[in-house]
Design an enzyme around this catalytic site. Structure first.
Site, PDB file in Angstrom:
ATOM      1  N   ASP A 168       9.236 -67.842  71.991  1.00 45.98           N
ATOM      2  CA  ASP A 168       7.941 -67.426  72.560  1.00 45.98           C
ATOM      3  C   ASP A 168       7.461 -68.460  73.579  1.00 45.98           C
ATOM      4  OD1 ASP A 168       5.455 -66.218  72.922  1.00 45.98           O
ATOM      5  OD2 ASP A 168       4.587 -67.136  71.127  1.00 45.98           O
TER       6      ASP A 168
ATOM      7  N   SER B 215       1.770 -68.215  65.290  1.00 46.44           N
ATOM      8  CA  SER B 215       2.961 -67.717  64.583  1.00 46.44           C
ATOM      9  C   SER B 215       3.381 -68.615  63.406  1.00 46.44           C
ATOM     10  CB  SER B 215       4.115 -67.526  65.574  1.00 46.44           C
ATOM     11  OG  SER B 215       4.281 -68.668  66.402  1.00 46.44           O
TER      12      SER B 215
ATOM     13  N   HIS C 130       2.182 -60.853  66.981  1.00 52.05           N
ATOM     14  CA  HIS C 130       2.033 -61.286  65.591  1.00 52.05           C
ATOM     15  C   HIS C 130       2.126 -60.114  64.618  1.00 52.05           C
ATOM     16  CE1 HIS C 130      -0.048 -65.111  67.271  1.00 52.05           C
ATOM     17  NE2 HIS C 130       1.261 -65.264  67.171  1.00 52.05           N
TER      18      HIS C 130
HETATM   19  C1  LIG Z   1       3.062 -69.023  73.948  1.00 57.60           C
HETATM   20  S1  LIG Z   1       2.842 -70.582  73.240  1.00 57.60           S
HETATM   21  C2  LIG Z   1       3.426 -70.382  71.611  1.00 57.60           C
HETATM   22  C3  LIG Z   1       2.551 -69.595  70.709  1.00 57.60           C
HETATM   23  C4  LIG Z   1       3.040 -69.457  69.304  1.00 57.60           C
HETATM   24  N1  LIG Z   1       4.454 -69.061  69.231  1.00 57.60           N
HETATM   25  C5  LIG Z   1       2.203 -68.444  68.572  1.00 57.60           C
HETATM   26  O1  LIG Z   1       2.553 -67.260  68.573  1.00 57.60           O
HETATM   27  O2  LIG Z   1       1.204 -68.835  67.990  1.00 57.60           O
HETATM   28  C6  LIG Z   1       4.141 -71.517  73.959  1.00 57.60           C
HETATM   29  C7  LIG Z   1       4.240 -72.945  73.450  1.00 57.60           C
HETATM   30  O3  LIG Z   1       5.489 -73.485  73.862  1.00 57.60           O
HETATM   31  C8  LIG Z   1       5.324 -74.877  74.135  1.00 57.60           C
HETATM   32  N2  LIG Z   1       6.496 -75.257  74.927  1.00 57.60           N
HETATM   33  C9  LIG Z   1       6.700 -75.191  76.267  1.00 57.60           C
HETATM   34  N3  LIG Z   1       7.979 -75.498  76.564  1.00 57.60           N
HETATM   35  C10 LIG Z   1       8.610 -75.762  75.389  1.00 57.60           C
HETATM   36  C11 LIG Z   1       9.938 -76.095  75.021  1.00 57.60           C
HETATM   37  N4  LIG Z   1      10.911 -76.231  75.933  1.00 57.60           N
HETATM   38  N5  LIG Z   1      10.213 -76.259  73.707  1.00 57.60           N
HETATM   39  C12 LIG Z   1       9.264 -76.125  72.767  1.00 57.60           C
HETATM   40  N6  LIG Z   1       7.977 -75.791  73.051  1.00 57.60           N
HETATM   41  C13 LIG Z   1       7.665 -75.610  74.342  1.00 57.60           C
HETATM   42  C14 LIG Z   1       3.973 -74.953  74.797  1.00 57.60           C
HETATM   43  O4  LIG Z   1       3.435 -76.248  74.686  1.00 57.60           O
HETATM   44  C15 LIG Z   1       3.189 -73.902  73.975  1.00 57.60           C
HETATM   45  O5  LIG Z   1       2.541 -74.515  72.895  1.00 57.60           O
END
Ligand SMILES: C[S@@+](CC[C@H](N)C(=O)[O-])C[C@H]1O[C@@H](n2cnc3c(N)ncnc32)[C@H](O)[C@@H]1O
Length: 287
Positions: free
Chosen positions: A171, A107, A18
């Site tokens: 991410d 994010s 972040h």
């Molecule tokens: C590491 S977290 C994201 C954190 C966020 N980017 C942040 O920094 O606050 C990963 C997220 O991706 C979601 N996810 C998993 N596979 C996915 C996909 N194919 N497309 C979109 N989201 C997905 C999960 O449910 C989870 O909420």
């Protein structure tokens, strides 16, 4: 797949990711023209850090992350900027003062907090419950679109953007065995559809060899000028996630130059043993 980012919210990986995300957004905002921020794996947006308490089998991770910066003084300006954003968000949980953090912005919220009227947010999240929470949070926000679906397909849907400027954050949870391959395919498609976009990918360093193979694949493909930055918090073999990294394709002007002191500060604040280090280098140099 049952990944829940709530367990990890505010940990050192989030702080690293972040802080660099805010740096990227600020760097893009040096130009007046608006841009698209596309978050392919957005999560639920906001995390209640108290939810992580009271589970002896799983101690909360945020004390070793945002907890270490919360009351730190004399922070480098990019770190002070990031902590000020987290503090502003946390005030939604009630008066701040000296209490520990309660609410941590993911994010999407960090991007929303720094965005200008001319910037636009597209947030994709696959988990229905997380996507619902995200949609509810941004229901009244103009120029923020939440899509419940596979974020790897978002690039096909949204690129090239009418603004002709974009930052894409990829991410994923790294639960799937083929996550690095999926990222490489996604970057290839993004680059084909919109070559000048800025693409940032967060990745864990649990096995050095896998991170090295990812770097090597990016170098071979030479999609665009590409750098990597990594934070290692430990060299202890018993620690599962010893570090994490971010690769950035087409880093905006000024981003690379500002990174070394930020990485050094993060490693001294977040390191857990003498193996802590912050490093960066180019995989595909700028010409
Ligand atoms: C590491 S977290 C994201 C954190 C966020 N980017 C942040 O920094 O606050 C990963 C997220 O991706 C979601 N996810 C998993 N596979 C996915 C996909 N194919 N497309 C979109 N989201 C997905 C999960 O449910 C989870 O909420």
């Amino acid at each position: 797949m049952n990944y829940r980012h709530s367990f990890h919210a505010g940990n050192y990986g989030d702080v690293f990711k972040h802080t660099l995300l805010v740096l990227l957004l600020r760097a893009l905002q040096r130009k007046a023209k608006g841009f698209l921020y596309l978050d392919t794996h957005a999560g639920r947006g906001a995390y209640d850090l108290r939810a992580a308490a009271g589970r002896p089998e799983r101690p909360p991770e945020w004390p070793q992350g945002i907890g270490r910066l919360w009351n730190a003084s004399g922070l480098l300006p990019p770190l002070a900027d990031f902590v000020a954003l987290v503090r502003a968000f946390d005030r939604r949980a009630g008066a701040g003062g000296a209490r520990p953090p309660r609410l941590y912005p993911g994010s999407p919220w960090l991007a929303a907090l720094v965005r200008r009227p001319q910037d636009r947010l597209a947030l994709w999240e696959q988990q229905p419950a997380e996507a619902r929470a995200l949609r509810a949070a941004f229901a009244r926000w103009p120029r923020v679109a939440v899509t419940a679906g596979d974020g790897y397909r978002a690039l096909r849907a949204l690129l090239p953007p009418p603004e002709r400027r974009a930052l894409v954050l990829i991410d994923p949870p790294f639960e799937a065995q083929n996550e690095f391959e999926a990222i490489l395919d996604c970057l290839g498609e993004g680059r084909q559809r919109f070559p000048s976009g800025v693409y940032a990918v967060w990745y864990p360093v649990t096995e050095r060899a896998r991170a090295d193979a990812f770097h090597a694949a990016l170098r071979r493909r030479a999609l665009a000028p590409t750098l990597w930055a990594e934070l290692a918090v430990s060299a202890d073999a018993a620690v599962r996630m010893k570090g994490c990294g971010l690769v950035v394709l087409n880093p905006p002007w000024g981003f690379a130059q500002g990174l070394p002191p930020v990485l050094a500060a993060l490693s001294s604040l977040l390191g857990v043993d003498a193996g802590a280090a912050g490093r960066m280098d180019w995989l595909v140099p700028e010409t």
